[in-house]
Write an enzyme that holds these catalytic residues in place. Structure first.
Site, mmCIF file in Angstrom:
data_model
loop_
_atom_site.group_PDB
_atom_site.id
_atom_site.type_symbol
_atom_site.label_atom_id
_atom_site.label_comp_id
_atom_site.label_asym_id
_atom_site.label_seq_id
_atom_site.Cartn_x
_atom_site.Cartn_y
_atom_site.Cartn_z
ATOM 1 N N CYS A 122 -14.837 -9.173 6.676
ATOM 2 C CA CYS A 122 -14.585 -9.512 8.070
ATOM 3 C C CYS A 122 -14.913 -8.285 8.905
ATOM 4 O O CYS A 122 -15.213 -7.231 8.347
ATOM 5 C CB CYS A 122 -13.127 -9.960 8.265
ATOM 6 N N CYS B 40 -12.493 -2.457 6.767
ATOM 7 C CA CYS B 40 -11.870 -1.804 5.607
ATOM 8 C C CYS B 40 -12.887 -1.269 4.602
ATOM 9 O O CYS B 40 -12.632 -0.267 3.943
ATOM 10 C CB CYS B 40 -10.901 -2.771 4.915
ATOM 11 N N ARG C 196 -1.091 6.240 9.623
ATOM 12 C CA ARG C 196 -1.099 5.739 8.245
ATOM 13 C C ARG C 196 -1.390 6.850 7.238
ATOM 14 O O ARG C 196 -1.416 8.022 7.582
ATOM 15 C CB ARG C 196 -2.103 4.596 8.143
ATOM 16 N N CYS D 190 -14.610 -4.086 0.451
ATOM 17 C CA CYS D 190 -13.171 -4.289 0.634
ATOM 18 C C CYS D 190 -12.696 -5.376 -0.327
ATOM 19 O O CYS D 190 -13.486 -5.996 -1.038
ATOM 20 C CB CYS D 190 -12.870 -4.674 2.078
ATOM 21 N N LYS E 282 -2.740 0.618 15.092
ATOM 22 C CA LYS E 282 -2.801 1.495 13.919
ATOM 23 C C LYS E 282 -3.524 2.792 14.259
ATOM 24 O O LYS E 282 -4.382 2.837 15.151
ATOM 25 C CB LYS E 282 -3.486 0.788 12.758
ATOM 26 N N ARG F 148 0.864 -1.187 0.000
ATOM 27 C CA ARG F 148 0.000 0.000 0.000
ATOM 28 C C ARG F 148 0.898 1.234 0.000
ATOM 29 O O ARG F 148 1.729 1.407 0.890
ATOM 30 C CB ARG F 148 -0.903 -0.005 1.230
ATOM 31 N N CYS G 141 -6.954 -11.561 0.946
ATOM 32 C CA CYS G 141 -6.855 -11.105 2.329
ATOM 33 C C CYS G 141 -6.887 -12.295 3.289
ATOM 34 O O CYS G 141 -7.847 -13.082 3.269
ATOM 35 C CB CYS G 141 -7.979 -10.142 2.666
ATOM 36 N N LYS H 111 -5.261 6.361 12.273
ATOM 37 C CA LYS H 111 -5.688 6.909 10.985
ATOM 38 C C LYS H 111 -6.101 8.371 11.137
ATOM 39 O O LYS H 111 -6.802 8.728 12.086
ATOM 40 C CB LYS H 111 -6.843 6.080 10.415
#
Length: 570
Positions: A479, A483, A152, A434, A214, A82, A440, A216
């Site tokens: 899931c 995303c 990110r 996603c 993470k 990414r 994935c 964002k």
């Protein structure tokens, strides 16, 4: 340390990810040695996790995993990369370079536009990984901190109608991204053959063990909520006066991920901390990140994100600590309104007299399909385009900064290659998924491959009930990690198992309300039967201009989620 009897630091045995970061030598690990190991196509031990800090995830093709096992072969290990593109802006020359690499060195040949407003390469084998990073570096792109426990890729409202405000907001997105980047030289040493030097690799913002989870960040320009602010830890809502950016409202603590069956996890909206002038942006960004760095849960990663820290210590306590660290006081929030969050398709003229063409890319997958040569079309446009490209957080593409004299040429190429299509329904434009299967590793159910056919059926239901001109914000994620941002949809599907989804209802068009689970672990056929009934009721009893999500709340089909931490599971 405590305040009002609330524990600010979670005590207990640290998660293993904390050990990995501590022992990584500032994200180096033994990645360089692993690259030379041709016995396996994957990364071993801690390196499997550490490559994420370099913008990559190890994956394999799950469609052929069982067959390879029968053949006594390891899974077809490869990586997804990414890129880091603050605000999603990319030049034609950069586009041509990534197009060429995808064509020559990825298993799938495609470029994937993502909900993080950047592009991904999928299916890059170990022998080509270093070349991938060096190819990007030559054109001024990297993948530093696009995954892992760091801040990110920073998103920014992408439709450049108000050019001056957008330009300023994008510049702030870049500044925030650069300010919060890791300082370690690991990326340059491993992937770009940077000289290994004696260095302490001090990380004054992220810390030597980086963030607990993470993180964002977005910059958004009302009335467009195209970056879905409530899906992010830190958001800067642009406030303009007389066409000039004067500052931001700061929203903290949004996030959509959860874990099936674990009610300590939940989606959460961001809290509005207040207004700051432009001069305070970087110190406030740093203060939010360092507060989360120090107070975030390093014991249980499922509760490690900023949203859980706010729930645990209290919003006001967190806000006061940010003010203390930044040396500022938040002013009262300025008024703003979100009216939509989709992309504005077709041509738009900016105030600078240049034109911007937004084209729909279903699922963000840029590849040549029968009768729709999207990848070739983007390449041909990039060869002649004098402006830039802007990737949107809704997986679409803007051909931006087109001078009037070139507009006809660009449009002709776009039509020829299917980038401009005859009639794309409003429903298809308002649907998103996603990647999910087959690449994935977290996917439980289909998403990208499921979406087009599902949208076909919803279009038929809308037509059946005489609502062909209407649409529903419809999103599918394979899931519960969020995303596809299904937990900000009017109808959100969250994968539970092969062919099974949890159905969530009651979000709104503006993206400011979280939907509640309506049915658990049901099939596509059951979902469509439910939607058939509810769309029929919507057609019959809705108020003027009332969206589907607002309708199911008003009529009591489902209760609204008011406080996600307290009542999401009620």
């Amino acid at each position: 340390m405590s305040s009002d009897n609330k524990t600010l630091i979670v005590e207990g045995k640290l998660s293993d990810n904390e050990r990995i970061k501590t022992e990584s030598r500032h994200l180096r690990g033994t990645i360089a040695e692993d690259l030379k190991d041709d016995i396996t196509g994957g990364f071993t031990a801690d390196n499997f996790q550490l490559i994420r800090f370099h913008g990559m995830y190890q994956q394999d093709d799950r469609d052929i995993r069982a067959e390879r096992t029968k053949q006594k072969l390891e899974p077809l290990h490869n990586v997804m990369l990414r890129a880091r593109l603050p605000g999603g802006v990319i030049t034609p020359d950069q586009w041509l370079s990534i197009d060429k690499f995808a064509e020559e060195h990825s298993l799938y040949g495609s470029i994937r536009l993502t909900t993080r407003q950047t592009f991904q390469f999928h299916g890059v084998l170990k022998p080509h990984i270093k070349l991938m990073h060096q190819t990007l570096n030559k054109v001024g792109i990297d993948s530093i901190a696009t995954a892992g426990d760091v801040n990110r890729n920073v998103l920014c409202t992408s439709n450049p109608v108000e050019s001056e405000v957008h330009q300023e907001a994008w510049e702030w997105a870049k500044k925030i991204s650069e300010h919060l980047l890791p300082k370690t030289r690991a990326y340059a040493e491993i992937w770009l053959d940077g000289e290994k030097i004696e260095t302490t690799d001090k990380e004054p913002i992220l810390g030597d063990t980086y963030l607990p989870r993470k993180f964002k960040t977005t910059v958004v320009i009302p009335p467009q909520n195209d970056v879905d602010v409530h899906a992010n830890d830190l958001n800067f809502v642009a406030i303009a006066e007389s066409g000039k950016l004067i500052g931001f409202n700061v929203l903290v603590g949004g996030g959509l991920a959860m874990t099936h069956g674990d009610h300590s996890t939940f989606p959460r909206k961001a809290d509005d901390f207040g207004f700051i002038p432009l001069s305070h942006v970087l110190q406030v960004a740093e203060a939010v990140v360092t507060t989360q760095r120090d107070w975030g849960n390093r014991v249980n990663r499922k509760n490690a994100k900023t949203k859980y820290t706010l729930e645990r210590v209290g919003v006001e306590t967190f806000k006061q600590e940010v003010e203390r660290r930044a040396g500022i006081q938040f002013a009262e929030s300025r008024a703003y309104t979100f009216t939509s969050r989709g992309d504005r398709f077709g041509w738009v003229e900016g105030i600078d007299g240049k034109f911007h063409l937004t084209v729909f890319i279903e699922n963000g997958r840029i590849l040549d399909f029968p009768g729709k040569t999207l990848k070739t079309g983007c390449r041909e446009i990039a060869k002649v385009h004098k402006g830039d490209f802007r990737l949107t957080a809704n997986q679409n593409l803007i051909i931006a900064g087109v001078p009037a004299e070139q507009k006809e040429q660009i449009e002709k190429l776009a039509i020829e290659h299917g980038l401009i299509q005859g009639a794309v329904s409003k429903q298809r434009l308002d649907s998103m998924a996603c990647v999910s299967l087959p690449t994935c590793p977290l996917a439980m159910a289909e998403a990208e491959r499921y979406l087009p056919g599902a949208v076909d059926e919803i279009e038929s239901l809308l037509e059946k009930h005489n609502l062909s001109d209407e649409s529903i914000i419809y999103r599918v994620t394979g899931c519960p990690n969020g995303c596809g941002r299904a937990m900000l949809a009017e109808v959100g599907l969250v994968g539970k198992g092969p062919g099974k989804y949890n159905l969530h209802l009651g979000g709104n068009r503006e993206g400011t309300r979280i939907p509640r689970m309506y049915r658990e672990n049901i099939s596509h056929e059951e979902i469509m039967a439910i939607l058939d009934d509810l769309i029929g009721l919507w057609a019959k009893d809705r108020q003027e201009y009332e969206g589907f999500g607002d309708f199911v709340i008003r009529t009591g089909v489902i209760k609204p989620v008011i406080n996600s931490a307290k009542d999401f599971y009620e």
